[in-house]
Scaffold this motif. Structure first.
Motif, PDB file in Angstrom:
ATOM      1  N   UNK A  41     -17.151  62.774  11.889  1.00 54.40           N
ATOM      2  CA  UNK A  41     -18.233  62.605  10.922  1.00 54.40           C
ATOM      3  C   UNK A  41     -18.245  61.172  10.412  1.00 54.40           C
ATOM      4  N   UNK A  42     -19.372  60.504  10.558  1.00 53.12           N
ATOM      5  CA  UNK A  42     -19.549  59.158  10.050  1.00 53.12           C
ATOM      6  C   UNK A  42     -20.414  59.244   8.808  1.00 53.12           C
ATOM      7  N   UNK A  43     -19.883  58.809   7.661  1.00 51.57           N
ATOM      8  CA  UNK A  43     -20.602  58.957   6.412  1.00 51.57           C
ATOM      9  C   UNK A  43     -20.813  57.599   5.756  1.00 51.57           C
ATOM     10  N   UNK A  44     -21.951  57.428   5.155  1.00 52.98           N
ATOM     11  CA  UNK A  44     -22.233  56.197   4.436  1.00 52.98           C
ATOM     12  C   UNK A  44     -21.385  56.152   3.162  1.00 52.98           C
ATOM     13  N   UNK A  45     -20.925  54.974   2.794  1.00 48.89           N
ATOM     14  CA  UNK A  45     -20.124  54.836   1.603  1.00 48.89           C
ATOM     15  C   UNK A  45     -21.013  54.633   0.379  1.00 48.89           C
ATOM     16  N   UNK A  46     -20.662  55.290  -0.715  1.00 50.54           N
ATOM     17  CA  UNK A  46     -21.391  55.110  -1.959  1.00 50.54           C
ATOM     18  C   UNK A  46     -20.976  53.780  -2.571  1.00 50.54           C
ATOM     19  N   UNK A  47     -21.931  53.013  -3.013  1.00 54.42           N
ATOM     20  CA  UNK A  47     -21.676  51.704  -3.591  1.00 54.42           C
ATOM     21  C   UNK A  47     -21.556  51.831  -5.105  1.00 54.42           C
ATOM     22  N   UNK A 135     -33.723  57.270   4.030  1.00 57.66           N
ATOM     23  CA  UNK A 135     -33.489  55.829   4.106  1.00 57.66           C
ATOM     24  C   UNK A 135     -33.729  55.120   2.777  1.00 57.66           C
ATOM     25  N   UNK A 136     -34.205  55.835   1.764  1.00 56.16           N
ATOM     26  CA  UNK A 136     -34.509  55.227   0.466  1.00 56.16           C
ATOM     27  C   UNK A 136     -33.244  54.695  -0.205  1.00 56.16           C
ATOM     28  N   UNK A 162     -28.274  55.155   1.607  1.00 53.66           N
ATOM     29  CA  UNK A 162     -28.191  53.989   0.730  1.00 53.66           C
ATOM     30  C   UNK A 162     -28.123  54.442  -0.725  1.00 53.66           C
ATOM     31  N   UNK A 163     -26.912  54.738  -1.188  1.00 56.44           N
ATOM     32  CA  UNK A 163     -26.721  55.284  -2.519  1.00 56.44           C
ATOM     33  C   UNK A 163     -25.773  54.390  -3.313  1.00 56.44           C
ATOM     34  N   UNK A 164     -26.121  54.158  -4.568  1.00 60.26           N
ATOM     35  CA  UNK A 164     -25.257  53.396  -5.468  1.00 60.26           C
ATOM     36  C   UNK A 164     -25.130  54.149  -6.790  1.00 60.26           C
ATOM     37  N   UNK A 165     -24.016  53.955  -7.476  1.00 63.70           N
ATOM     38  CA  UNK A 165     -23.779  54.572  -8.783  1.00 63.70           C
ATOM     39  C   UNK A 165     -23.200  53.517  -9.725  1.00 63.70           C
TER      40      UNK A 165
END
Length: 233
Positions: A41-47, A135-136, A162-165
């Motif tokens: 599983x390749x997952x995007x990292x939360x920024x 993609x947002x 593309x997620x940031x917190x």
């Protein structure tokens, strides 16, 4: 004469829209062998960013702000032009177990901290999907940083890339950092209930005591006269 065994490796990588990759390994020792398949599983990292970095993400990179707090905190203060998609919603279920839990909550956490009795929003992911594509660019915000992290994990699993917190949430935001809407400052939107009243009373009493101490220290003669004027029973 026995034949020489040969070994062949076949590596197959295939990507899908859910960002999953399959690794297929086939080993042949001169005979048919089953194919082993391993799921990677390749997952995007939360920024995770601070308030100033978050402000740049909005202004420069076009991130949309998604507020995942409950309605009570959102109404007290929220970032202007944000989207409100609560991760938790008020729990109005009337089964016996929920009624008992809600009563206990309202008599303690609800009374002292002004926290509503909530449950996980079953429509959270679908609500976000109805407004944004995977993609947002999304900046998720909450008061302490815990709900936004949990929300980011759910959206990440749903394919958002593309997620940031904001680290530690809106409670760390300095006044004036964002244009906000509401009666309170963003960092104070989580404060409610008897705790806030107690805090105000404590501040007033503290001020009175400090003033009295300074008066006695700086004007001892006048203080003594005032004490003598007070009725003694």
């Amino acid at each position: 004469m026995a034949g020489i065994a040969t070994t062949c490796y076949y590596l197959t990588l295939s990507s899908t829209s859910t960002r999953k990759t399959w690794l297929e390994l086939k080993t042949n020792y001169g005979r048919a062998t089953p194919i082993r398949r391993r799921n990677l599983s390749i997952r995007a990292e939360v920024n995770f960013v601070n308030a100033e970095e978050a402000k740049k993400l909005i202004a420069v990179e076009g991130y949309a702000v998604v507020d995942v707090r409950d309605k009570s905190q959102f109404d007290r203060a929220h970032i202007k032009s944000c989207y409100h998609v609560p991760l938790f919603i008020e729990n109005t279920d009337n089964d016996p177990g929920t009624i008992v839990k809600r009563t206990l909550h309202n008599n303690f956490s609800g009374l002292f901290f002004g926290l509503p009795f909530t449950k996980l929003n079953p429509e959270f992911v679908q609500s976000v999907k109805s407004q944004f594509s995977p993609e947002s660019k999304l900046l998720l915000v909450c008061q302490e940083g815990l709900r936004s992290t949990a929300a980011a994990n759910k959206l990440e699993q749903a394919g958002f890339q593309n997620i940031a917190c904001i680290t530690s949430g809106l409670q760390t935001v300095k006044p004036g950092t964002f244009d906000s809407v509401g009666k309170a400052e963003l960092q104070d939107a989580g404060k409610a209930g008897l705790v806030t009243i107690q805090g105000k009373i404590s501040a007033v009493l503290g001020t009175v005591l400090i003033c009295a101490y300074l008066f006695i220290t700086l004007f001892p003669d006048q203080a003594e006269k005032l004490l003598q004027m007070s009725p003694v029973r």
